[in-house]
Design an enzyme around this catalytic site. Structure first.
Site, PDB file in Angstrom:
ATOM      1  CB  CYS A  85      -0.948   0.011   1.202  1.00 49.65           C
ATOM      2  SG  CYS A  85      -0.104   0.232   2.774  1.00 49.65           S
TER       3      CYS A  85
ATOM      4  CB  CYS B 286       4.888  -0.048   1.422  1.00 48.52           C
ATOM      5  SG  CYS B 286       3.919  -1.368   2.175  1.00 48.52           S
TER       6      CYS B 286
ATOM      7  CG  ASP C  25       0.169 -46.922 -33.881  1.00 44.39           C
ATOM      8  OD1 ASP C  25       0.183 -48.115 -34.222  1.00 44.39           O
ATOM      9  OD2 ASP C  25       0.497 -46.522 -32.738  1.00 44.39           O
TER      10      ASP C  25
ATOM     11  CG  ASP D  75       3.729 -44.629 -30.655  1.00 47.13           C
ATOM     12  OD1 ASP D  75       4.485 -44.624 -31.646  1.00 47.13           O
ATOM     13  OD2 ASP D  75       3.522 -45.630 -29.957  1.00 47.13           O
TER      14      ASP D  75
ATOM     15  CG  ASP E 218       3.480 -45.892 -35.276  1.00 42.99           C
ATOM     16  OD1 ASP E 218       3.260 -47.024 -35.715  1.00 42.99           O
ATOM     17  OD2 ASP E 218       2.970 -45.450 -34.235  1.00 42.99           O
TER      18      ASP E 218
END
Length: 813
Positions: free
Chosen positions: A98, A101, A514, A709, A713
């Site tokens: 605030c 500070c 796949d 994947d 493959d």
């Protein structure tokens, strides 16, 4: 009987604290409670400095403890300066809650007679402090901030300034200067035109010409500097680009006007100014559009913090007891094996493994998945993801350029730098377009001069040709569309590696999938063991399978809870199975077709195997030497979105195939489960046979995409026109495929296909517009129907039409 615990407010930060766990001190007969030693120390410091009124002033205070993290002093070296016997330091203060500070910091520092200046900006929380050289060191000054409970942070450079941002700023400054002087030049030009019709004293007319010359010069040589430089480079490289046309158009009118100042002719400094200013306006807007749509990369990078909380000599027990304090260091100094603390609400700074703590982590920036992922001990976390609600300690596995985030950013940048094949058409045309336009402009001047005897008219028409033909729209048509498209696909979890792939995807009419890990979840689980009498089927299979990373091997290994037998000479036969020697006997596990090459399989055993596969199980046969000893039955579940995705592709007229190494019956079972008519299935194929199938489909004239994947493959992914690797966005081989799906969601393929088709359609529209514009505009300029100023405006508008048309790719529709 239970005792009710009373909550108290921390006397400094106002956080709730349990009375029995709070730190208590007696002061003036009153008991004060503190949540931690940090708050108690700060309270004492404020009291000793006579600044207790701070606690009265804070009316809009936000509760929160004192941050104890310490930033390494070396991080402030760029913000620390020494000059004329005085030191200065700029920092950003943490913990400012605030306006009080600000009051506290400034008043606390002013009490030190060595400090000559202190100022804190409440909006930015930036503090600037100056003090006498030799009285306080940098460390002393930083310690003063820390002691007050506001740990200083380096100011840094305020974020990443991309090349586009710098370019946009440069265009803005040059456009601002150009527009200011251009308006003044236009004013004097109107005055001279008025004088032409109504009569003007020669001296005044000469004065306006000189004034226009003075005002046009910064526009020509400052605002127009990029065109001058690029034209010189272009000529040196013997490849004439579009800036040559802008330069020739503006510079020729400038040179002509300079000569006219000393004669009775009219000047055209307004033409010079307006050509440059209008084209700069177009470039400024274009760059802004590019900047917005290249924001994916910038945003990704912004997720990675610049500093990291590192814990030296990490010990779990000491950390849990609060005896270890983290130190803030630059993220670039993090190395593999470092222990990093990640607080709630902050970003994970590096890839690593959770050592302590539990929390939900938002990985949406990485995978596109909106739901947070719960992370606990041993879970993997990734740089740039957001820690939501718990403190984590991670052990760094990859930092810097090795993180998944950095690899993704690199892939996106490379994709945006790549050209789509259709761009080659535009490039080849631009290569000869500029010389042809210069020739047309010269012919235009000559034709008008020799047919009318009016060199000025010929000159202005030639300038119009040069300016209006500038093929900015042509050069912009494809790269901008590709950039927007790759940004969009990245946002929904598909990483496209190049513009060429985007064009290929728009033409795909055959999709191959796949099965395991793609159509199914790839979470194989052992459903049952069918032992043929040895009682060792699972033990022997698990002892061999543990050396493989295949999904089936992992499922078998996880299912087995006994002691593994020592195995030697392990070998994996892709698409078939595994084998190894145990106690001198050859053990094999895998497909029945593979097993029966080495062991005897009776008709009864085959019938039993077929019965299991007909039930939808994936069956692994196990043999010892030449004897089949049993079957392991495994099951997997189909992805929820598989039916929608495959059905949508079929409805759009695509050919859809499932390629699987599983048996025909298991494949048929899968197709029946999906329940979509028109799906073809190739069963019992090896990874190399999958690639051969893709090759045959391409031979039939189909454009084939393979979705797998990314591991077994790989041959088919490479063979396909577009290979799409499906991963979790983390364990993916980003470099291995044309497209990487960042999360396990097949429906992304539909969005990807839609975006690719839309992108290619937009590119064709852009090129059509760019070509059509020149076909219409150049004849108008040649015939003297357009003034050079309007030519510049039309040229800028044509580029903006391409920009806005490309932005349609990003629309939700």
């Amino acid at each position: 009987m239970t005792t009710k615990t009373t909550n108290r407010k921390c006397a400094h930060c106002q956080l709730d604290v349990k009375e029995n766990s709070a730190i208590k001190i007696e002061k003036d007969g009153e008991t004060l409670y503190f949540c931690c030693h940090g708050c108690m120390s700060v309270y004492g410091l404020i009291h000793d400095a006579g600044l207790d009124s701070f606690y009265i002033r804070r009316t809009d205070w936000k509760e929160g403890g004192v941050d104890s993290a310490r930033v390494s002093d070396e991080l402030f070296e760029d913000d620390f300066k020494e000059d004329n016997g005085e030191c200065s330091l700029d920092v950003v203060l943490s913990g400012v809650r605030c306006s009080s500070c600000i009051w506290l910091v400034e008043n606390f520092f002013r009490k030190d007679e060595n400090i000559s200046y202190v100022r804190v900006n409440y909006a930015t929380h930036k503090a600037k402090v100056r003090w006498k050289k030799g009285t306080l060191s940098l460390s002393d000054m930083l310690e003063k901030f820390r002691s007050l409970g506001y740990p200083p942070m380096p100011v840094g450079k305020g974020g990443r300034n991309t090349v586009l941002e710098e370019e946009r700023k440069d265009y803005f400054y040059r456009f601002s200067v150009g527009s200011f002087f251009a308006m003044n030049v236009m004013l004097y030009t109107f005055a001279m035109y008025a004088g032409y019709f109504q009569g003007m004293e020669e001296g005044l007319n000469k004065f306006f010409k000189l004034l226009s010359w003075a005002l046009a010069t910064p526009v020509m040589f400052y605002s127009g500097w990029p065109f001058i430089v690029n034209s010189i480079k272009s000529v040196r490289n013997r490849v004439l680009n579009m800036d040559v046309l802008v330069f020739l158009g503006s510079f020729s009118s400038y040179v002509y006007s300079v000569g006219a100042v000393f004669s009775e002719r009219e000047v055209y400094f307004d033409t010079t100014c307006m050509i440059i200013t209008l084209i700069l306006l177009g470039r400024f807007i274009e760059t802004g559009a590019k900047l917005r749509h290249s924001g994916a990369v910038t945003r990704l990078l912004s997720y990675q913090p610049q500093t990291v909380r590192i814990i030296r000599d990490f010990d779990p027990a000491a950390y849990t007891a609060g005896k270890l304090e983290p130190v803030l260091v630059p993220v670039r100094s993090v190395k593999t094996g470092d222990f990093l603390e990640v607080l709630p609400g902050s970003s994970v700074p590096a890839d690593g493994r959770v050592i302590c703590g539990e929390s939900e982590v938002d990985e949406s920036m990485l995978t596109g998945e909106s739901s947070p992922v719960f992370k606990t001990e041993n879970a993997e976390v990734f740089a740039g993801t957001s820690n939501l609600n718990g403190t984590l300690v991670i052990e760094c596995a990859q930092a810097g350029s090795g993180t998944v985030l950095s690899r993704i950013v690199k892939a996106v940048e490379e994709a945006q730098a790549e050209k789509a094949p259709i761009q080659n058409l535009a490039d080849s045309i631009v290569g000869w377009f500029v010389p042809v336009i210069i020739t047309i402009a010269a012919v235009t001047f000559g034709w008008w001069y020799f047919t009318t005897g009016n060199g000025l008219t010929g000159f202005m028409n030639a300038v119009s040709v040069l300016v209006i033909a500038c093929p900015c729209a042509l050069g912009l048509a494809t790269p901008l569309a590709v950039m927007i498209a790759t940004t969009k696909t990245a946002s929904f979890g598909a990483l496209v590696r190049s513009g060429e792939v985007m064009e290929t995807l728009s033409r795909i009419n055959c999709w191959c999938f796949d099965k395991t890990g793609t159509i199914t979840r790839g979470e194989m689980k052992v459903a049952d063991i069918y032992d043929l009498g040895s009682g060792r089927t699972l033990e022997l299979a698990a002892s061999v399978e543990r050396y493989s990373s295949h999904l089936i091997s992992k499922a078998v290994t996880d299912y087995y809870d006994g002691t593994f037998l020592p195995a030697e000479n392990f070998r994996e036969i892709p698409g078939n199975g595994v084998e190894a020697d145990i106690n001198g006997r050859k053990i094999r596990a895998g497909k029945l077709k593979f097993i029966e090459e080495h062991a005897e399989v009776t008709p009864e055993m085959r019938e039993q195997h077929d019965y299991f596969t007909a039930k939808g199980h994936t069956v692994a046969a196990v043999s010892e030497e030449r004897e089949l000893i049993g079957f392991i039955l495994l099951s997997d579940s189909v992805r929820e979105e598989a039916g929608y995705t495959l059905g949508e592709l079929v409805r759009r007229g695509n050919r859809v195939l499932i390629l699987t190494g599983d048996s025909r019956k298991a494949a048929d079972k899968l197709v029946n489960t999906i329940g979509i008519e028109g799906i073809e299935c190739c069963a019992e194929v090896t990874p190399f046979e999958k690639a051969e199938t893709v090759r045959k489909l391409k031979g039939e004239g189909l454009r084939v995409a393979m979705v797998g994947d990314g591991i077994n493959d790989a041959p088919a992914l490479t063979e396909a026109d577009a290979g799409i690797a499906m991963g979790k966005g983390t364990d993916i081989a980003i470099e291995s495929a044309d497209v990487v799906l960042m999360r396990g969601d097949l429906s992304v393929i539909i969005k990807l296909n839609k975006t690719a088709k839309k992108t290619f359609a937009v590119i064709k529209e852009n090129l059509f517009w760019a070509f059509s514009y020149n076909f219409i505009a150049i004849p108008l300029a040649v015939t003297g129907k357009i003034h050079p100023i309007f030519s510049a405006a039309f040229m800028a508008v044509s580029s903006l039409i391409v920009v806005f048309n490309s932005m349609r790719i990003n629309s939700k529709s």
